[in-house]
Design a protein around this motif. Structure first.
Motif, PDB file in Angstrom:
ATOM      1  N   SER A 168     -14.752   1.497   9.126  1.00  0.00           N
ATOM      2  CA  SER A 168     -15.903   1.202   8.274  1.00  0.00           C
ATOM      3  C   SER A 168     -16.073   2.261   7.205  1.00  0.00           C
ATOM      4  O   SER A 168     -16.323   1.956   6.025  1.00  0.00           O
ATOM      5  CB  SER A 168     -17.182   1.110   9.124  1.00  0.00           C
ATOM      6  OG  SER A 168     -17.120   0.033  10.027  1.00  0.00           O
ATOM      7  N   PHE A 214     -24.899   1.238   7.632  1.00  0.00           N
ATOM      8  CA  PHE A 214     -23.702   0.463   7.320  1.00  0.00           C
ATOM      9  C   PHE A 214     -24.043  -0.851   6.625  1.00  0.00           C
ATOM     10  O   PHE A 214     -23.277  -1.330   5.790  1.00  0.00           O
ATOM     11  CB  PHE A 214     -22.896   0.211   8.597  1.00  0.00           C
ATOM     12  CG  PHE A 214     -22.098   1.403   9.046  1.00  0.00           C
ATOM     13  CD1 PHE A 214     -20.975   1.807   8.332  1.00  0.00           C
ATOM     14  CD2 PHE A 214     -22.464   2.132  10.162  1.00  0.00           C
ATOM     15  CE1 PHE A 214     -20.238   2.913   8.729  1.00  0.00           C
ATOM     16  CE2 PHE A 214     -21.738   3.238  10.571  1.00  0.00           C
ATOM     17  CZ  PHE A 214     -20.612   3.630   9.849  1.00  0.00           C
ATOM     18  N   GLU A 241     -15.757   2.613  13.644  1.00  0.00           N
ATOM     19  CA  GLU A 241     -16.568   3.452  12.748  1.00  0.00           C
ATOM     20  C   GLU A 241     -15.692   4.082  11.668  1.00  0.00           C
ATOM     21  O   GLU A 241     -16.085   4.153  10.492  1.00  0.00           O
ATOM     22  CB  GLU A 241     -17.273   4.545  13.550  1.00  0.00           C
ATOM     23  CG  GLU A 241     -18.439   4.058  14.384  1.00  0.00           C
ATOM     24  CD  GLU A 241     -19.052   5.176  15.206  1.00  0.00           C
ATOM     25  OE1 GLU A 241     -20.212   5.021  15.627  1.00  0.00           O
ATOM     26  OE2 GLU A 241     -18.371   6.205  15.433  1.00  0.00           O
ATOM     27  N   ILE A 260     -16.725  -3.958   6.310  1.00  0.00           N
ATOM     28  CA  ILE A 260     -17.704  -3.086   6.968  1.00  0.00           C
ATOM     29  C   ILE A 260     -18.538  -3.875   7.957  1.00  0.00           C
ATOM     30  O   ILE A 260     -18.745  -3.455   9.109  1.00  0.00           O
ATOM     31  CB  ILE A 260     -18.610  -2.410   5.913  1.00  0.00           C
ATOM     32  CG1 ILE A 260     -17.811  -1.400   5.085  1.00  0.00           C
ATOM     33  CG2 ILE A 260     -19.801  -1.704   6.590  1.00  0.00           C
ATOM     34  CD1 ILE A 260     -18.577  -0.824   3.902  1.00  0.00           C
TER      35      ILE A 260
END
Length: 235
Positions: free
Chosen positions: A195, A133, A192, A172
């Protein structure tokens, strides 16, 4: 020569769109399929825990596809680490494979089935996910914002692509930071998912999924009749 360059440009855009769609659709498909009794799978507390369900192949297969697309992606590169698209996409691709193949710890009642590993590798899984990420964020903030053509005739709008990339990149980071400090039900799954959705938006905008002519071209890319005039490789 221009015809070859234009073909390469469209190939890159298709690859970007494929990466964006896969990233966005992964959590959506997993949750939607969990609602069907046929798959005998409950909604999991995180995307990673789908590894231990009947939707394992969807989880690992999609992540592996994203990983290979990222590794195959070839940009222009840059001497600065956080602006080097070749390096960052390769790192992200390897990390995506790590997330797919090195599972987190199973929940109570779940078995560590079909795993390449039989030992506790939860920490390693989290390291892979964090770097993945972080790479997504750096790509959106520092790489995607490079190379927009200067056009004094078209003012920078609120919907300019660079503003979208930066918003997605910082979002993010925010969502990933919120995961370990949030304790409400499905917090990890929700953040999640958010993101991956912002990751997908950045790649779809970069891949010009909405087109780039007319008002869209002016607002997003500060260009006019982009599809007819642009004939060089994407930045």
């Amino acid at each position: 020569m221009k015809k070859i360059q234009r073909h390469n440009m469209y190939a890159y855009r298709r690859l970007r769109r494929a990466i964006g769609y896969l990233g966005m659709l992964l959590p959506i498909i997993l949750v939607l399929l969990s609602l069907f009794h046929f798959f005998d799978t409950d909604i999991q507390p995180s995307i990673s825990h789908y590894y231990f369900t009947n939707l394992r192949e969807v989880f690992t297969g999609t992540l592996c596809a994203v990983a290979f697309f990222l590794i195959c992606y070839q940009g222009n590169g840059n001497r600065v680490f956080w602006k080097n698209d070749n390096l960052l996409t390769n790192i992200a691709g390897v990390m995506a494979l790590g997330v797919a193949l090195v599972p987190t710890n199973p929940l109570a009642g779940q078995e560590l089935a079909y795993s390449l590993f039989s030992i506790n590798l939860k920490v390693l899984h989290y390291v892979f996910a964090a770097i993945l990420f972080l790479s997504f964020s750096l790509l959106a903030i520092h790489v995607f914002t490079l190379g927009q053509a200067v056009n004094g005739e078209i003012p920078v709008s609120m919907l300019n692509e660079n503003k979208i990339y930066r918003a997605c990149g910082y979002a993010i980071l925010l969502f990933i930071v919120l995961i370990p400090i949030s304790s409400f039900p499905y917090a990890t799954l929700i953040f999640e998912t958010l993101s991956l959705l912002t990751f997908g938006i950045a790649w779809l905008v970069k891949g010009r999924a909405l087109g780039d002519q007319g008002k869209i071209g002016e607002k997003l890319y500060r260009e006019k009749n982009s599809c007819n005039t642009e004939d060089q490789l994407p930045e």
